[in-house]
Scaffold this motif. Sequence first.
Motif: not given
Length: 507
Positions: A372-374, A447-451, A308-310, A126-128, A454-457, A367-369
Amino acid sequence: MMTINPTGTPVWAEILIIPIALIALSIARHIIQQLLFPNKDEPPLVFSWLPFIGSTIDYGIDPYKFYFKYQKKYGNIFSFVLVGKKHTVCLGLEGNNFVLNSSVSEISAADIYRGLTLPIFGKDVCYDCSPAKLMEQKKLLKYSLTADKLDSFVPVFLDVMQNYVEHAEDFQGNEGVFDVVECMAVTTIFTAAASLQGKEVREKLDQGLADLYHTLDLSFIPINFYLPGLPLPVNRRRDEAHKKIAAIYTNIINRRRALGGESAREADDDMIWSLMRSTYKDGTPVPDHEIANLMIGLLMAGQHNAYSVGSWILFRLASRPDIQKALYQEQREALGTDLIISARRDLVSKLPLHKMVVRETLRLHDPIHTVMRAVKVPLTFTSTSRSYKIPTSHVLISAPGVTAQSAEYFPEPDKWEPRRWEAMTDFLERGEKRGAMSAFLPFGAGRHRCVGEEFAYLQLCTIIAYMVRNFVFRPMEGEGVPKTDYTAMLTRPVLPARLQWEKRSKE
Ligand code: HEM
């Protein structure tokens, strides 16, 4: 006895006088700078009385209220001080696009999130890792989320739900009260783990695993954004939980390899198997510790948002008996009486109102209000024909939830009305084409769009389908939809979050 020096001033006052004077000076400098010397090239700065603290409290109590207030005052770009750093918010369609679609040479998600997520997810994922490696990891994960695989998850989800309800204390008898957040936290983690991570994890699903993940979840707190290494009890528990969960996955991988690897695999395929046979573009196999850490990262990324959404969905449904009834009707018409057997293929498209319920809840309770980006190089953002410079000392913020709750795009935006989406197929198609230039981006863009969209829906539609099929929900006496608690870094209902349930009579 109080010590007095020759001038007659108590010693403690002499010791404090210098720090107090310095603080007063720094406050005065902070105020004068804002009032008399604003940097006209940079975005307008939200006024604050105190340096370092700046607007932290105002923003932290209710980020959306804060964004709307200052959007009204300044337009689609403004800056504010959050924990000592200037943060620049870019709103509107252009703002969403500007932040979510800038290139990796201009902005960085990793520079912001690495400190928080490294101890939770673990190393080298991920971010590491480099942005290019993260893209490869996301592609590998996507292989396990194809339409065929998703179809095969539905019976697993339903099985988990059935098992949960049979054993949960809150659901014994014909009616009762249940803790909505607890119910959603457990069912979303169990449904995700059971479907994505295979037989061995399914056999291990118990409160112990849910508690370990919950411990990781509890360390998603604002202080860990800035100082993730503090020796707090919550962080000690986080590190122990990470070790235990990573060991569960590495043991599974070791056992599979000892049994002969891929040749020992039965028909059951899952994400762990898929990663075990995957290689990066340069031919390197995915190391075992990365597979384990990807499993943790994926489950955390998904579950954190899904529970949270559930929870919000159940509260919204409880306050709208008409929609509960319509959902039940939709299931009966589309799937007949036997949800478990007939629901397997393409469930979400068979249940359009269920999908609209999820979508409308994401619109009002994203859920993600704050994303952020540097800022890696000086940037320029143009809003209503005025350009502003954003220096590298700023943090960039996108909040697509603001367009999603704006009357400009959604009439009567505060109303939870799933059926509004019936008339919005054009909007959705346009959104697909325009990528990040959309007013509705609960799964991000670029590029950071959720993968896991479809799973979540599918997961949320199946959970609601199960709940509505079996129960009728009502708010607690005198209560409605709860207020939002933003302290956990996502938009969660204020606790205690309870609803009344009653077994549905199967007419
Ligand atoms: C309702 C559920 C979900 C919501 C609202 C959601 C939302 C998001 C958003 C907004 C982003 C972009 C973050 C950013 O730009 O910084 C994201 C990224 C991601 N999500 Fe989801 N997500 C959900 C469920 C899931 C699920 C179920 C999975 C996995 C199965 C998942 C895995 C990921 C991954 C791997 C990323 C990529 C992170 C990156 O590239 O930086 N999400 N999600």
